[in-house]
Design a protein around this motif. Structure first.
Motif: not given
Ligand SMILES: Cc1cc2nc3c(=O)[nH]c(=O)nc-3n(C[C@H](O)[C@H](O)[C@H](O)COP(=O)(O)O)c2cc1C
Length: 250
Positions: A172, A174, A14, A12, A67, A135-136, A16
């Motif tokens: 990333k 952990r 994230s 996994h 964002h 969550g933003s 963007r």
């Molecule tokens: C509850 C929650 C809220 C998050 N909110 C944001 C956000 O507002 N903006 C953003 O860019 N990423 C957000 N993320 C993603 C995290 O930044 C990301 O999961 C973390 O940095 C780990 O990176 P990965 O998901 O690529 O492994 C959020 C993740 C979670 C679980």
């Protein structure tokens, strides 16, 4: 140990940046179905999902979250804590609905939303899609409530921007498991400092060499930097949750 699901979970990241390709209706329905089949506290199904397709709403969510890249996603979901639907069900029987306003029920809604969100993320990844949980949206929760016309006993908790990936970020790293997985009792290891230092080296290397947004930082520095966020940014949260009808002192 390895299988397709473990491989998916352990890969996994994230996403963007997205291509221009929107999700099809079938893909959206498939993702919502996966969310619906996630576990739900007391089988109360106490959350709702709002698909945001209106560009003007997306733009405002871009302003709220900072964002603006979410506007280019293939689809945007808003996940909402929802005791409103169950209030309607219960009110029809003239039952005492006090407990639906309790902190316990608010928490149950947040669990439901979080688990459903992860189901959408993982189902999407299994379909070749990428996503970011957001969550933003909590930066201005009252604006989100007004924007989406959210009724009593609902609260917006998480957005999800999802689409066809246009980036391939690195994985990333952990925490080492001894720093977060204990046996029977909470017990950070005696060599906490050296294990953390080693993880800081690993994360510094990740930040210095990842595909974009290169940074000179470590995990420890990241944690401390997060504390520098303006505390006023989400100061309204508790008040807005109460205004939505949740009585979290209950
Ligand atoms: C509850 C929650 C809220 C998050 N909110 C944001 C956000 O507002 N903006 C953003 O860019 N990423 C957000 N993320 C993603 C995290 O930044 C990301 O999961 C973390 O940095 C780990 O990176 P990965 O998901 O690529 O492994 C959020 C993740 C979670 C679980």
């Amino acid at each position: 140990m390895s299988n397709n699901i473990l491989n998916l979970l352990n890969q996994h990241r994230s996403i963007r940046q997205f291509t221009d390709q929107p999700l099809t209706d079938e893909e959206v329905t498939t993702l919502v179905t996966a969310a619906q089949h996630a576990a739900t506290s007391t089988f109360a199904q106490q959350y709702s999902i709002i698909s945001i397709t209106d560009p003007a709403i997306k733009q405002e969510l871009g302003d709220i979250t900072g964002h603006h890249w979410l506007e280019k996603s293939g689809h945007y979901f808003m996940l909402v804590a929802d005791q409103h639907r169950n209030l309607k069900i219960a009110e029809a029987t003239h039952a005492d609905t006090t407990i639906l306003r309790s902190f316990d029920k608010f928490l149950a809604s947040t669990f439901d939303v979080a688990i459903a969100a992860e189901a959408i993320v993982t189902a999407g990844e299994s379909m070749g899609l990428g996503s970011t949980i957001m969550g933003s949206i909590l930066n201005h929760s009252q604006r989100v409530i007004t924007l989406l016309n959210l009724p009593e006993l609902t609260f917006p908790l998480l957005g999800i921007a999802i689409g066809h990936p246009a980036e391939q970020p690195g994985l990333k790293p952990r925490l080492p498991q001894p720093l977060m997985h204990f046996s029977n009792q909470y017990a950070l290891p005696d060599d906490f400092d050296s294990q953390l230092a080693s993880y800081d080296t690993t994360t510094a290397d990740y930040y210095a060499h990842r595909n974009s947004h290169l940074k000179n930082t470590t995990f420890s520095q990241h944690i401390v930097q997060e504390l520098q966020r303006d505390p006023k940014l989400r100061a309204e949260l508790l008040q807005v949750i109460k205004q939505q009808g949740f009585n979290i002192d209950l």
